[in-house]
Design a protein around this motif. Structure first.
Motif, PDB file in Angstrom:
ATOM      1  N   SER A  11     -13.320  47.955  15.652  1.00  0.00           N
ATOM      2  CA  SER A  11     -12.540  46.956  14.939  1.00  0.00           C
ATOM      3  C   SER A  11     -13.235  45.606  15.019  1.00  0.00           C
ATOM      4  O   SER A  11     -13.423  45.071  16.116  1.00  0.00           O
ATOM      5  CB  SER A  11     -11.149  46.858  15.572  1.00  0.00           C
ATOM      6  OG  SER A  11     -10.401  45.840  14.975  1.00  0.00           O
ATOM      7  N   SER A  13     -13.599  41.736  15.125  1.00  0.00           N
ATOM      8  CA  SER A  13     -12.697  40.660  15.523  1.00  0.00           C
ATOM      9  C   SER A  13     -12.499  39.713  14.361  1.00  0.00           C
ATOM     10  O   SER A  13     -13.425  39.433  13.608  1.00  0.00           O
ATOM     11  CB  SER A  13     -13.280  39.899  16.715  1.00  0.00           C
ATOM     12  OG  SER A  13     -12.510  38.747  16.983  1.00  0.00           O
ATOM     13  N   THR A  15     -11.608  36.612  14.940  1.00  0.00           N
ATOM     14  CA  THR A  15     -11.833  35.265  15.465  1.00  0.00           C
ATOM     15  C   THR A  15     -13.168  35.093  16.177  1.00  0.00           C
ATOM     16  O   THR A  15     -13.564  33.972  16.465  1.00  0.00           O
ATOM     17  CB  THR A  15     -10.715  34.887  16.451  1.00  0.00           C
ATOM     18  OG1 THR A  15     -10.690  35.844  17.522  1.00  0.00           O
ATOM     19  CG2 THR A  15      -9.367  34.861  15.757  1.00  0.00           C
ATOM     20  N   GLU A  16     -13.849  36.196  16.473  1.00  0.00           N
ATOM     21  CA  GLU A  16     -15.127  36.126  17.193  1.00  0.00           C
ATOM     22  C   GLU A  16     -16.162  36.956  16.457  1.00  0.00           C
ATOM     23  O   GLU A  16     -15.828  37.839  15.673  1.00  0.00           O
ATOM     24  CB  GLU A  16     -14.983  36.671  18.619  1.00  0.00           C
ATOM     25  CG  GLU A  16     -13.960  35.953  19.468  1.00  0.00           C
ATOM     26  CD  GLU A  16     -13.769  36.642  20.797  1.00  0.00           C
ATOM     27  OE1 GLU A  16     -14.407  36.184  21.765  1.00  0.00           O
ATOM     28  OE2 GLU A  16     -13.015  37.627  20.847  1.00  0.00           O
ATOM     29  N   ARG A  20     -14.953  45.244  18.488  1.00  0.00           N
ATOM     30  CA  ARG A  20     -14.348  45.897  19.650  1.00  0.00           C
ATOM     31  C   ARG A  20     -14.369  47.405  19.429  1.00  0.00           C
ATOM     32  O   ARG A  20     -14.068  47.868  18.336  1.00  0.00           O
ATOM     33  CB  ARG A  20     -12.927  45.393  19.846  1.00  0.00           C
ATOM     34  CG  ARG A  20     -12.901  43.960  20.318  1.00  0.00           C
ATOM     35  CD  ARG A  20     -11.475  43.453  20.522  1.00  0.00           C
ATOM     36  NE  ARG A  20     -11.480  42.114  21.070  1.00  0.00           N
ATOM     37  CZ  ARG A  20     -11.677  40.995  20.356  1.00  0.00           C
ATOM     38  NH1 ARG A  20     -11.864  41.086  19.040  1.00  0.00           N
ATOM     39  NH2 ARG A  20     -11.688  39.810  20.930  1.00  0.00           N
TER      40      ARG A  20
END
Length: 64
Positions: A11, A13, A15-16, A20
């Motif tokens: 998945s 991110s 925001t980053e 993951r």
């Protein structure tokens, strides 16, 4: 002998600048190794930055 049951999900991110990786398997060791293999593949496919991870190195981190 039965089949090994496992699954993996990657998945990105929102925001980053990371992906993951989640893994499930019959044992923690199997899940760790599966996640490490997928993480290494994602690094290569996405032209990752920094030191290239290894399966052995990631598994050692997961189990620490």
């Amino acid at each position: 002998m039965g089949a090994t049951v496992c699954c993996v999900c990657g998945s990105p991110s929102g925001t980053e600048n990371v992906v993951r990786v989640y893994a499930e398997a019959e044992t923690v060791a199997m899940a760790d190794k599966l996640a490490a293999h997928v993480a290494c593949a994602v690094y290569k496919i996405a032209n990752g930055t920094g030191d290239e991870p290894t399966v052995e190195g990631l598994v050692a981190k997961f189990q620490a």
